[in-house]
Write a protein that holds these residues in place. Sequence first.
Motif, mmCIF file in Angstrom:
data_model
loop_
_atom_site.group_PDB
_atom_site.id
_atom_site.type_symbol
_atom_site.label_atom_id
_atom_site.label_comp_id
_atom_site.label_asym_id
_atom_site.label_seq_id
_atom_site.Cartn_x
_atom_site.Cartn_y
_atom_site.Cartn_z
ATOM 1 N N ALA A 1 0.885 -1.142 0.032
ATOM 2 C CA ALA A 1 -0.090 0.017 -0.017
ATOM 3 C C ALA A 1 0.658 1.248 0.009
ATOM 4 C CB ALA A 1 -0.795 -0.051 1.306
ATOM 5 N N CYS A 2 2.187 1.351 0.186
ATOM 6 C CA CYS A 2 2.921 2.271 0.242
ATOM 7 C C CYS A 2 2.953 3.331 -0.868
ATOM 8 C CB CYS A 2 4.328 2.113 0.772
ATOM 9 S SG CYS A 2 5.423 3.493 0.771
ATOM 10 N N PRO A 3 2.412 4.438 -0.895
ATOM 11 C CA PRO A 3 2.510 5.373 -2.207
ATOM 12 C C PRO A 3 3.957 5.870 -2.658
ATOM 13 C CG PRO A 3 2.015 6.507 -0.105
ATOM 14 C CD PRO A 3 2.240 5.208 0.244
ATOM 15 N N GLN A 4 4.839 5.558 -1.696
ATOM 16 C CA GLN A 4 6.431 5.922 -2.309
ATOM 17 C C GLN A 4 7.101 4.487 -2.654
ATOM 18 O OE1 GLN A 4 7.454 8.581 -2.915
ATOM 19 N NE2 GLN A 4 5.847 9.908 -2.229
ATOM 20 N N LYS A 5 6.339 3.308 -2.605
ATOM 21 C CA LYS A 5 7.092 2.157 -2.853
ATOM 22 C C LYS A 5 8.559 2.039 -2.021
ATOM 23 C CE LYS A 5 5.306 1.637 -7.566
ATOM 24 N NZ LYS A 5 3.798 1.654 -7.231
ATOM 25 N N ALA A 6 8.252 2.428 -0.714
ATOM 26 C CA ALA A 6 9.287 2.405 0.167
ATOM 27 C C ALA A 6 10.078 1.231 0.705
ATOM 28 C CB ALA A 6 9.011 3.389 1.457
ATOM 29 N N PHE A 7 9.261 0.014 0.309
ATOM 30 C CA PHE A 7 9.930 -1.196 0.677
ATOM 31 C C PHE A 7 10.080 -2.174 -0.562
ATOM 32 C CE2 PHE A 7 6.593 0.203 3.797
ATOM 33 C CZ PHE A 7 7.495 0.088 4.930
ATOM 34 N N ASN A 8 10.258 -1.448 -1.679
ATOM 35 C CA ASN A 8 10.422 -2.275 -2.775
ATOM 36 C C ASN A 8 11.861 -2.671 -3.441
ATOM 37 O OD1 ASN A 8 7.732 -1.891 -3.188
ATOM 38 N ND2 ASN A 8 7.939 -1.524 -5.266
ATOM 39 N N VAL B 1 14.863 -3.611 3.707
ATOM 40 C CA VAL B 1 14.143 -3.036 2.621
ATOM 41 C C VAL B 1 13.319 -1.614 2.829
ATOM 42 C CG1 VAL B 1 13.574 -5.365 1.511
ATOM 43 C CG2 VAL B 1 11.926 -4.381 3.045
ATOM 44 N N TYR B 2 13.406 -1.041 3.906
ATOM 45 C CA TYR B 2 12.550 0.235 4.270
ATOM 46 C C TYR B 2 13.599 1.420 3.807
ATOM 47 C CZ TYR B 2 10.967 4.221 6.818
ATOM 48 O OH TYR B 2 10.290 5.354 7.240
ATOM 49 N N SER B 3 13.142 2.088 2.778
ATOM 50 C CA SER B 3 13.872 3.446 2.351
ATOM 51 C C SER B 3 13.314 4.541 3.330
ATOM 52 C CB SER B 3 13.658 3.673 0.993
ATOM 53 O OG SER B 3 14.166 4.943 0.708
ATOM 54 N N LYS C 1 12.793 7.671 1.010
ATOM 55 C CA LYS C 1 11.625 7.591 0.168
ATOM 56 C C LYS C 1 10.186 7.955 0.997
ATOM 57 C CE LYS C 1 12.499 4.210 -3.467
ATOM 58 N NZ LYS C 1 12.292 2.955 -3.971
ATOM 59 N N CYS C 2 10.353 7.289 2.133
ATOM 60 C CA CYS C 2 9.338 7.567 3.250
ATOM 61 C C CYS C 2 9.353 8.974 3.595
ATOM 62 C CB CYS C 2 9.598 6.721 4.535
ATOM 63 S SG CYS C 2 8.379 7.094 5.576
ATOM 64 N N ASN C 3 10.574 9.620 3.522
ATOM 65 C CA ASN C 3 10.687 10.981 3.917
ATOM 66 C C ASN C 3 10.117 12.055 2.841
ATOM 67 O OD1 ASN C 3 11.555 13.165 6.058
ATOM 68 N ND2 ASN C 3 12.946 13.614 4.400
ATOM 69 N N ILE C 4 10.248 11.381 1.550
ATOM 70 C CA ILE C 4 9.472 12.408 0.380
ATOM 71 C C ILE C 4 8.095 12.577 0.743
ATOM 72 C CG2 ILE C 4 8.805 12.229 -2.012
ATOM 73 C CD1 ILE C 4 11.696 10.738 -2.274
ATOM 74 N N GLN C 5 7.386 11.505 1.259
ATOM 75 C CA GLN C 5 5.972 11.586 1.605
ATOM 76 C C GLN C 5 5.702 12.601 2.664
ATOM 77 O OE1 GLN C 5 3.650 10.046 -0.172
ATOM 78 N NE2 GLN C 5 2.115 11.072 0.929
ATOM 79 N N MET C 6 6.513 12.250 3.699
ATOM 80 C CA MET C 6 6.324 13.126 4.773
ATOM 81 C C MET C 6 6.258 14.664 4.328
ATOM 82 S SD MET C 6 5.920 10.837 7.199
ATOM 83 C CE MET C 6 5.649 9.516 6.786
ATOM 84 N N ILE D 1 -0.324 5.226 5.971
ATOM 85 C CA ILE D 1 -0.817 4.008 5.038
ATOM 86 C C ILE D 1 -0.239 2.684 5.470
ATOM 87 C CG2 ILE D 1 -1.225 3.125 2.807
ATOM 88 C CD1 ILE D 1 -1.331 6.294 1.978
ATOM 89 N N CYS D 2 1.100 2.504 5.789
ATOM 90 C CA CYS D 2 1.636 1.194 6.166
ATOM 91 C C CYS D 2 1.049 0.870 7.469
ATOM 92 C CB CYS D 2 2.943 0.895 6.048
ATOM 93 S SG CYS D 2 3.924 2.502 6.997
ATOM 94 N N GLU D 3 0.372 1.549 8.117
ATOM 95 C CA GLU D 3 0.115 1.428 9.613
ATOM 96 C C GLU D 3 -1.251 0.876 9.436
ATOM 97 O OE1 GLU D 3 0.311 5.141 11.814
ATOM 98 O OE2 GLU D 3 -0.480 4.165 13.790
#
Length: 271
Positions: free
Chosen positions: A196-203, A223-225, A228-233, A260-262
């Motif tokens: 579900a991650c909009p930034q594909k932070a786990f890909n 695998v957690y970026s 990428k997650c910070n871009i969403q923040m 979203i991942c939560e």
Amino acid sequence: MTLNNKNTLSSQIINKALDFGACLAGIANIVELKKSPSHLISEKLTEFGGVGTKQVKGKKQGEIHWPENDRSAVVIAIEHPLGAQDMDWWLKGSKGGTKGNIKLIAVFSKLADWLEKEKKIPYIKLAYHIEHGAVFMKDAAVLGGLGCIGKNNMLVTPRFGPRIRLRVMLLDEDLPSTGILDFDPCTDCKEYCRKACPQKAFNTKIYSAREYGQNELPGRSGVYSRIKCNIQMEKNAEKGRDVDIEGSDKKGLEIRYCRICEMSCPVGRSS
Ligand code: B12
Ligand code: SF4
Ligand code: SF4
């Protein structure tokens, strides 16, 4: 103090935290906490800045400054349920940041009074940001027996899933850790969180056990970026809006950070 007496004291502290309003509570021994995965890896990360960090003169981002006489850590959690999203909205410019954090601070305020008056145990209430003196709270929660690190890189608890927020205080009292739980909901899960991650932070695999010298890595398997997650923040922060701050004539910026991942994790949904 005998081990029996230590265990009794731990139970009393945990029960008091629950009485004062925590949804979950536990204790992490400081020696174990200092050796825990986040505390081992953080200084090796080159990219530590972004949302959730601070620039403090003379302090390297991600570096922990352990106070003297820290011998154990009390960790508490407050549920942030699906139906109360506003508990997690940051109000920049207000004291406490979020409604949930204000609740966590209030629990520790009462617990600190009790520790001082009834138990004569010195304590240190910790900040949220590492650069302001915090420790990595998810690791404290795993050692304290609150839950495990899920494939969404969050603390997942049996009762509330990942929908909790944490806070830690240190004690000058040598208590053993009250964890670790035999609990892992992720093994057979379809990884709703990662998909579900909009930034594909786990890909993408970013961290390897060989390179970092440890098996427990961001996102469990490396695998957690964070970037990428910070871009969403930052996107979420751009969409912040001015709202009134209760009890003040000033306005504050309300930011609804991604969850979203939560929210997509099925664990504890019925609570
Ligand atoms: C900086 C920060 C951010 C940054 C960087 C995040 C990061 N993980 O790097 C940004 C802004 C991107 C961010 C995003 C989010 N955050 Co944040 N964040 C923090 C903060 C201040 C420090 C986290 C940190 O830098 N960790 C260090 C890095 C190196 O480790 P890591 O990536 O987390 O990975 C470690 C663990 O997974 C662990 N691990 C892996 N396997 C195992 C096994 C065992 C046995 C153990 C013990 C540990 C372990 O080791 C890894 C390191 O190798 C903490 C508060 C605090 N003081 O702890 C909150 C915190 C982690 N965030 C939180 C939340 C809720 C979020 C968001 C949902 C946004 C939001 N709405 O608040 C997202 C979720 C992102 C995600 N899926 O992880 C909560 C987590 C609650 C929970 N249930 O886990 C915390 C604890 C704050 C709180 N008040 O409760 N965050
Ligand atoms: S959605 Fe599934 S894989 Fe992701 S954290 Fe929840 S249980 Fe684990
Ligand atoms: S908080 Fe949002 S952007 Fe960050 S990992 Fe979770 S779903 Fe992805």
